[in-house]
Design a protein around this motif. Structure first.
Motif, short mmCIF file in Angstrom:
data_model
loop_
_atom_site.label_atom_id
_atom_site.label_comp_id
_atom_site.label_asym_id
_atom_site.label_seq_id
_atom_site.Cartn_x
_atom_site.Cartn_y
_atom_site.Cartn_z
N ALA A 198 12.89 0.37 -2.01
CA ALA A 198 14.14 -0.12 -1.45
C ALA A 198 15.11 1.00 -1.10
CB ALA A 198 14.81 -1.08 -2.44
N SER A 199 14.90 2.17 -1.66
CA SER A 199 15.85 3.26 -1.43
C SER A 199 15.71 3.92 -0.07
CB SER A 199 15.70 4.32 -2.53
OG SER A 199 16.13 3.78 -3.74
N GLY A 200 14.60 3.76 0.59
CA GLY A 200 14.48 4.29 1.94
C GLY A 200 13.84 5.65 1.98
N GLU A 201 14.32 6.48 2.91
CA GLU A 201 13.68 7.75 3.22
C GLU A 201 13.93 8.78 2.13
OE1 GLU A 201 15.68 8.28 7.11
OE2 GLU A 201 16.03 6.22 6.54
N VAL A 202 12.96 9.65 1.95
CA VAL A 202 13.09 10.72 0.97
C VAL A 202 13.16 12.04 1.70
CG1 VAL A 202 11.97 11.91 -0.94
CG2 VAL A 202 11.77 9.44 -0.75
N ARG A 203 14.11 12.85 1.34
CA ARG A 203 14.20 14.21 1.85
C ARG A 203 14.37 15.09 0.63
NH1 ARG A 203 12.91 11.39 5.27
NH2 ARG A 203 13.76 11.17 7.35
N ASP A 204 13.58 16.11 0.50
CA ASP A 204 13.71 16.99 -0.64
C ASP A 204 13.76 18.43 -0.17
OD1 ASP A 204 13.88 18.11 -3.08
OD2 ASP A 204 12.17 17.08 -3.94
N ALA A 205 14.90 18.81 0.35
CA ALA A 205 15.07 20.17 0.84
C ALA A 205 14.94 21.17 -0.29
CB ALA A 205 16.41 20.31 1.54
N GLY A 206 15.15 20.73 -1.54
CA GLY A 206 15.02 21.63 -2.68
C GLY A 206 13.62 22.22 -2.78
N ALA A 207 12.63 21.50 -2.30
CA ALA A 207 11.27 22.00 -2.34
C ALA A 207 11.09 23.19 -1.41
CB ALA A 207 10.29 20.89 -1.94
N LYS A 208 12.01 23.38 -0.46
CA LYS A 208 11.93 24.50 0.47
C LYS A 208 12.67 25.71 -0.05
CE LYS A 208 11.59 21.30 4.30
NZ LYS A 208 12.30 20.69 5.41
N GLY A 209 13.18 25.63 -1.26
CA GLY A 209 13.77 26.79 -1.89
C GLY A 209 15.28 26.92 -1.78
N ASN A 210 15.99 25.88 -1.36
CA ASN A 210 17.45 26.00 -1.36
C ASN A 210 18.05 25.02 -2.34
OD1 ASN A 210 17.82 23.47 -0.04
ND2 ASN A 210 17.53 24.42 1.95
N ALA A 211 19.38 24.96 -2.41
CA ALA A 211 20.08 24.18 -3.43
C ALA A 211 20.17 22.70 -3.10
CB ALA A 211 21.48 24.74 -3.62
N PHE A 212 19.74 22.28 -1.93
CA PHE A 212 19.96 20.91 -1.51
C PHE A 212 18.72 20.05 -1.70
CE2 PHE A 212 22.79 23.60 1.13
CZ PHE A 212 23.97 23.19 0.57
N SER A 213 18.90 18.94 -2.38
CA SER A 213 17.83 17.99 -2.61
C SER A 213 18.46 16.60 -2.60
CB SER A 213 17.16 18.27 -3.95
OG SER A 213 16.14 17.33 -4.19
N TYR A 214 17.93 15.69 -1.80
CA TYR A 214 18.56 14.39 -1.64
C TYR A 214 17.55 13.36 -1.16
CZ TYR A 214 18.36 15.80 3.22
OH TYR A 214 17.92 16.23 4.44
N ARG A 215 18.00 12.10 -1.21
CA ARG A 215 17.24 11.01 -0.59
C ARG A 215 18.23 10.12 0.14
NH1 ARG A 215 17.27 8.96 -6.11
NH2 ARG A 215 18.03 6.83 -6.11
N LEU A 216 17.76 9.47 1.17
CA LEU A 216 18.59 8.55 1.93
C LEU A 216 18.30 7.13 1.49
CD1 LEU A 216 18.24 10.02 5.54
CD2 LEU A 216 19.96 10.54 3.80
N ASP A 217 19.34 6.31 1.42
CA ASP A 217 19.21 4.91 1.04
C ASP A 217 19.97 4.07 2.06
OD1 ASP A 217 19.29 2.36 -0.07
OD2 ASP A 217 20.01 3.03 -2.03
N ARG A 218 19.25 3.27 2.82
CA ARG A 218 19.87 2.39 3.82
C ARG A 218 19.84 0.93 3.38
NH1 ARG A 218 20.40 5.62 8.52
NH2 ARG A 218 18.98 7.39 8.51
N SER A 219 19.51 0.68 2.11
CA SER A 219 19.34 -0.69 1.65
C SER A 219 20.65 -1.49 1.61
CB SER A 219 18.68 -0.71 0.26
OG SER A 219 19.53 -0.13 -0.71
N LYS A 220 21.79 -0.81 1.61
CA LYS A 220 23.09 -1.50 1.57
C LYS A 220 23.81 -1.44 2.92
CE LYS A 220 22.93 -2.15 -2.98
NZ LYS A 220 21.58 -1.81 -3.31
N ALA A 221 23.10 -1.06 3.98
CA ALA A 221 23.71 -0.95 5.30
C ALA A 221 24.36 -2.27 5.69
CB ALA A 221 22.67 -0.54 6.33
N GLY A 222 25.56 -2.20 6.24
CA GLY A 222 26.29 -3.39 6.65
C GLY A 222 27.26 -3.91 5.59
N THR A 223 27.17 -3.39 4.37
CA THR A 223 28.07 -3.81 3.29
C THR A 223 29.47 -3.26 3.55
OG1 THR A 223 26.22 -3.72 1.75
CG2 THR A 223 28.42 -3.75 0.79
N PRO A 224 30.51 -4.10 3.39
CA PRO A 224 31.88 -3.59 3.60
C PRO A 224 32.28 -2.58 2.54
CG PRO A 224 31.89 -5.98 3.23
CD PRO A 224 30.49 -5.52 3.08
#
Length: 197
Positions: free
Chosen positions: A33-59
């Motif tokens: 349900a969380s959506g796309e995974v991006r793990d820039a941390g695996a490329k050796g920098n400080a940024f690691s995240y995932r995208l979650d579009r499951s609540k899109a449209g919520t006010p």
């Protein structure tokens, strides 16, 4: 207050991962349900995240939070503009790592109407936020505070930083769970989608 302590400790534990936990994050596993995974941390920098579009449209929620001038604001005060709402804390290393990129995005995208709000989850409120902003050079950001962690509990990601992007109508578009390079190509695509709506 006693009820908030376990939540604060849980969030802190999620920021200070053991090497085993850090490697588990690199695997890219995330609930469907969380959506796309991006793990820039695996490329050796400080940024690691995932995208979650499951609540899109919520006010956007209407919780009050503190502004640097000592008043209260809500997200509705920024109505008619796309919003990037970043939940962070002064003790969160990934939050601090992405803060300069948020500052540069606020400078670059402000003319396009994007409001970038950094909303601290420090329980000390402005007593923690004000010295942080005095120490760090972030001229295009203002330090807001949510000492009761209403936004953190509402978004319920269990991780800082968490960033939620809203369109100009105040509807959620995407959540970025973890630290992102806000000047990278994927961030640019997310911001372009918000400013085009």
């Amino acid at each position: 207050m006693i009820l908030l302590l376990p939540a604060a400790l849980a969030a802190c534990d999620r920021q200070s991962r053991s090497p085993e936990q850090a490697n588990a994050g690199i695997s890219g596993e995330v609930p469907a349900a969380s959506g796309e995974v991006r793990d820039a941390g695996a490329k050796g920098n400080a940024f690691s995240y995932r995208l979650d579009r499951s609540k899109a449209g919520t006010p956007a929620p209407d919780f009050a939070f503190l502004d640097p001038d000592g008043g209260e604001r809500t997200l509705q005060d920024f109505a008619g503009r796309p919003l990037l709402v970043n939940l962070w804390a002064t003790w969160c290393a990934p939050c601090i790592a992405e803060m300069p990129t948020l500052d540069r995005i606020a400078a670059a995208q402000g003319a396009r109407g994007l409001a970038v709000l950094t909303l601290s989850q420090d329980m000390q409120g402005m007593k923690a936020v004000t010295p942080f902003f005095q120490k760090h050079k972030l001229p295009h950001l203002r330090g807001y505070a949510d000492p009761e962690n209403r936004f953190g509990f509402h978004y319920a990601t269990g991780q800082l930083p968490t960033t939620v992007i809203y369109d100009a109508q105040g509807k959620e578009m995407v959540r970025v769970i973890g630290a992102m390079d806000w000047e990278g190509p994927e961030a640019k695509a997310l911001i372009d989608a918000a400013t085009a709506s």
